[in-house]
Scaffold this motif. Structure first.
Motif, PDB file in Angstrom:
ATOM      1  N   UNK A   7      -8.134   0.065  11.776  1.00  0.00           N
ATOM      2  CA  UNK A   7      -8.928  -0.732  12.679  1.00  0.00           C
ATOM      3  C   UNK A   7      -8.229  -0.797  14.039  1.00  0.00           C
ATOM      4  N   UNK A  52      -8.722 -16.116  23.301  1.00  0.00           N
ATOM      5  CA  UNK A  52     -10.102 -16.624  23.210  1.00  0.00           C
ATOM      6  C   UNK A  52     -10.726 -16.230  21.892  1.00  0.00           C
ATOM      7  N   UNK A  53      -9.960 -15.496  21.085  1.00  0.00           N
ATOM      8  CA  UNK A  53     -10.387 -15.208  19.722  1.00  0.00           C
ATOM      9  C   UNK A  53      -9.226 -15.572  18.822  1.00  0.00           C
ATOM     10  N   UNK A  54      -9.489 -15.729  17.542  1.00  0.00           N
ATOM     11  CA  UNK A  54      -8.421 -16.039  16.606  1.00  0.00           C
ATOM     12  C   UNK A  54      -8.311 -17.532  16.358  1.00  0.00           C
ATOM     13  N   UNK A  55      -7.230 -17.896  15.661  1.00  0.00           N
ATOM     14  CA  UNK A  55      -7.175 -19.240  15.101  1.00  0.00           C
ATOM     15  C   UNK A  55      -6.987 -20.325  16.152  1.00  0.00           C
ATOM     16  N   UNK A  58      -9.814 -22.307  20.361  1.00  0.00           N
ATOM     17  CA  UNK A  58     -10.256 -23.557  20.990  1.00  0.00           C
ATOM     18  C   UNK A  58      -9.263 -24.010  22.063  1.00  0.00           C
ATOM     19  N   UNK A 220       3.947 -17.656   8.252  1.00  0.00           N
ATOM     20  CA  UNK A 220       3.542 -16.837   9.387  1.00  0.00           C
ATOM     21  C   UNK A 220       2.486 -17.617  10.156  1.00  0.00           C
ATOM     22  N   UNK A 248      -3.694 -24.631  13.164  1.00  0.00           N
ATOM     23  CA  UNK A 248      -4.448 -23.886  12.146  1.00  0.00           C
ATOM     24  C   UNK A 248      -3.631 -23.717  10.869  1.00  0.00           C
ATOM     25  N   UNK A 280      -8.778 -30.555   9.779  1.00  0.00           N
ATOM     26  CA  UNK A 280      -8.262 -29.585   8.812  1.00  0.00           C
ATOM     27  C   UNK A 280      -7.644 -30.264   7.600  1.00  0.00           C
TER      28      UNK A 280
ATOM     29  N   UNK B 123     -15.045 -17.907  15.871  1.00  0.00           N
ATOM     30  CA  UNK B 123     -13.738 -17.350  15.552  1.00  0.00           C
ATOM     31  C   UNK B 123     -12.762 -18.412  15.115  1.00  0.00           C
ATOM     32  N   UNK B 222     -11.873 -18.992   7.576  1.00  0.00           N
ATOM     33  CA  UNK B 222     -11.959 -18.298   8.845  1.00  0.00           C
ATOM     34  C   UNK B 222     -12.498 -16.899   8.585  1.00  0.00           C
TER      35      UNK B 222
END
Lengths: 415, 328
Positions: A7, A52-55, A58, A220, A248, A280, B123, B222
């Motif tokens: 990927x 702006x993407x991923x855990x 926000x 991690x 997260x 969470x 996301x 997620x």
């Protein structure tokens, strides 16, 4: 593994093609545009980078909003720089909290000839990116990267408007030691530059106070299963658990810790000092301690808070006041220098003295903010509630701090 | 000792989930010799659908168990549809193609599903609503929560159900026949396309339940959660012998326990200060109760793949795997 590798390779290939296409296609355009308008306007590009993407998207968006607000206000104010009407353009990029992506994005901004960069968000991405900006001589101001190493590289173009981990770590650790008086503390980190750096500082301070620190445990930045680590820690019966990492991963950590019946108090750095923790971890997050470099967003200037709310229809989450100040600092230095040329306005950044949304900002020789505050919070009824402010090694209750700065940055806390 | 027992309980919970997901890999492999790399994403979609439904119903006043069951009840048909659709659209046209083609297609399907989920569910890390009241039972000093217990019981029940399906029903017989030789099975009047589609749908239904369980256990979901879980379940399937149904169950449980124990104890065993002469060599870092840990528990994920490599080297057919000759 195969899936992931393939990927990334595919993505890299596609990105490379995209970049190549852009590079050739777009170059002639800016010149044509610059010559066209009769009125002398000056287009100034300012970059902003955050995941702006991923855990932690926000938090990245929050940072970007801060910068965007500053730029929009500057445009609305019709600022003149060197006799020309300045028009600021925000190039908001996504580094996915990934150091590899961060350097690619940094190079992209350099190629776009930005005048300055507001960012990045994570320490792990800011440090490698700072070298690229340094080579290009472009000033960068981060509003949230707290790893000390960033400003220890001797780069004269690197600034930060937020406190450092070696201020934040000792602050939360000494607060923990003074108020909770633990005998044994377990320290965990997420093996990132930020988490490990913060955990190291906490461990150092705790040991200095004569508190026993257990062998470091690690996860991690994607760990959601902490059961094995926590079970191991539980056997050592710690009085407190400190985790250096983002919300997260910290949310599942505190939830599973409480499920396993660990009675210790949980403490975190700024990455997990958000109300996401309540979402969470639910009730498990109640009573946790955490620190934020700087002052809480709700203690930022009222003008900023109102403008942010009006523009984005929400309250700032974490570092927006700092990225807002960072963008304003660059604009201010450009005004003083009368030029958006990095080489011309950089000296003005070094000697700037500016009253921002987060209070008075001046930089020391390394580019760190002088007298940065650290705030200690606790989770109360699902909200993070400031309880103390540590400034220049001194702890004072939050109420007192607000009184002390009345008329300054902390004019009117919202909550 | 109670710590050890606790780690085993953690491992069994995790292992039960791995086993259920591994079944999906192994059934598909058993029948069409395809490693369906997109299976992990089906787990993710199951978790996401359930999360959406549970969130919508959380304040409806229904009992928590009903809400979770409703979430699962919606996740299962959606996942079965996804499983069926990917077989029909992506794999069936390639059934006679060289084996590498469907494998790469599987990776493609995995990416597509992940990004669809990104578009639908954003996301961000989504919180699974905490609606089930946590109850904890004490067993010989270790704690086992009602959620853990439910996960283990449901997984065992599903595995038993699947075993009955495969070994006691007409569909199961058809599946086993197709696995042995699709051409001959076809000649005997078995509708192979239907059997293969059913296999995908059943695997996806199991994945949906696994997704709900992982979500409620960790409390988060997620769009990327499926890939690492899928890879580990795949490793579990290989460990047990891919293509072998009891093997996937055994492999999954073993994988979970190995991982939990590994993560729990690697830090102790690689703490150089435990070993006298090494501690003297390192000196000050070991002074007064210091530690010098070589590998921490962040190497947890490595265990799954270390096991995978060991199995591939030492016993390529897996623990319960059939000898290759049988198929030829």
């Amino acid at each position: 593994m195969l899936a992931i590798n393939l990927r990334t390779t595919l993505l890299a290939a596609v990105t490379a093609m995209g970049l190549a296409a852009c590079g050739e296609g777009k170059k002639p355009e800016p010149k044509a545009q610059a010559e066209a308008p009769a009125q002398p306007t000056l287009e100034i590009k300012i970059g902003h980078v955050a995941p702006l993407t991923g855990s932690i998207a926000h938090l990245g968006k929050d940072n970007e909003n801060g910068a965007r607000l500053a730029i929009e206000q500057a445009n609305a104010a019709h600022i003149m720089i060197g006799g020309k009407l300045a028009h600021f353009v925000l190039l908001a990029e996504d580094d996915q909290a990934d150091p590899k992506v961060a350097t690619t994005v940094a190079q992209k901004l350099v190629d776009e000839k930005v005048a300055g960069v507001d960012g990045h968000l994570n320490s792990g991405t800011t440090i490698p990116a700072s070298a690229i900006y340094h080579q290009a001589g472009i000033p960068m101001i981060t509003g949230s990267a707290t790893n000390p190493q960033l400003t220890e590289q001797g780069f004269d173009n690197v600034f930060r408007v937020v406190g450092r981990d070696d201020q934040q770590g000792p602050a939360i650790a000494s607060y923990l030691a003074a108020t909770e008086k633990p005998k044994v503390v377990a320290v965990i980190d997420d093996a990132t530059a930020y988490g490990e750096g913060l955990a190291n500082e906490v461990e150092k301070t705790l040991k200095g106070e004569g508190i026993q620190v257990l062998a470091r445990e690690k996860g991690t930045d994607k760990t959601t299963d902490w059961m094995a680590v926590l079970t191991r820690i539980k056997g050592e019966k710690p009085d407190a658990v400190f985790y250096g990492g983002m919300d997260a991963t910290a949310g599942p950590l505190i939830k599973q810790g409480k499920e396993l019946g660990i009675k210790a108090i949980f403490a975190f750095g700024d990455g997990a000092c958000t109300e996401e923790m309540h979402k969470l971890a639910g009730a498990a997050a109640e009573g946790m301690l955490c620190s934020q470099a700087g002052i809480p967003p709700q203690a930022a200037s009222k003008a900023f808070l109102d403008a942010y709310k009006a523009r984005f229809h929400m309250d700032p989450i974490l570092y927006a006041p700092f990225t807002y100040d960072a963008a304003n600092l660059m604009i201010e230095a450009m005004k003083q220098a009368g030029s958006p040329e990095p080489a011309k306005y950089l000296p003005f950044l070094h000697k700037i003295s500016y009253e921002g949304a987060t209070g008075k900002i001046e930089f020391d020789a390394k580019g760190d903010r002088k007298n940065a505050e650290i705030t200690i919070f606790t989770m109360k009824n699902g909200k993070i509630d400031p309880i103390a402010v540590v400034k220049a090694g001194k702890t004072m209750p939050y109420e007192e701090f607000l009184k002390g700065t009345a008329g300054g940055a902390g004019q009117a806390p919202q909550k | 000792m109670d710590i050890f027992l606790q780690q085993v309980i953690n491992g069994l919970t995790l292992g039960a989930v791995y086993a259920v997901v591994a079944l999906g890999y192994t059934m598909v492999y058993g029948i069409i010799q395809l490693i369906n790399f997109a299976h992990g994403e089906v787990v993710m979609i199951g978790a996401m659908v359930a999360l959406t439904v549970i969130n919508a119903l959380a304040k409806s006043g229904l009992s928590p168990v009903t809400v979770v069951l409703a979430g699962t009840g919606c996740a299962i048909p959606v996942c079965m549809l996804v499983g069926y659709a990917m077989e029909r659209l992506a794999y069936r046209p390639l059934r006679r193609a060289p084996r590498l083609a469907p494998l790469i297609t599987a990776i493609g399907v995995s990416i597509i599903l992940q990004h669809l989920a990104l578009l639908v569910w954003s996301r961000n890390v989504l919180a699974f609503p905490q609606i089930v009241d946590l109850r904890v039972f004490h067993v010989a000093g270790a704690r086992i929560s009602n959620v853990q217990l439910a996960i283990i019981v449901v997984c065992v029940a599903m595995m038993a159900g699947l075993a009955v399906l495969v070994y006691r029903t007409r569909l199961g017989a058809a599946m086993r026949a197709t696995a042995q030789n699709p051409q001959v099975a076809g000649l005997m009047g078995i509708d192979i396309d239907r059997v293969i589609a059913a296999t995908f749908a059943i695997g996806a239904a199991l994945a949906a339940v696994a997704g709900v369980m992982v979500g409620t256990y960790y409390g988060v979901a997620q769009y990327t959660m499926g890939s690492i879980l899928g890879l580990k379940a795949f490793s579990a399937a290989v460990l047990g012998g891919i293509g072998n149904v009891p093997g996937a169950m055994l492999g999954g449980v073993l994988m979970g326990v190995v991982e939990a124990l590994g993560a729990g104890y690697i830090g102790s065993f690689t703490d150089l200060c435990r070993y006298g002469w090494l501690a003297r060599l390192i000196g000050e870092r070991c002074a007064d109760g210091g530690h010098f840990v070589l590998f921490g528990s962040n190497y947890q994920d490595v265990f799954a793949f270390a096991v995978l490599i060991l199995v591939l080297v030492l016993r390529p057919s897996g623990l319960l795997g059939e000898r290759v000759g049988e198929r030829a």
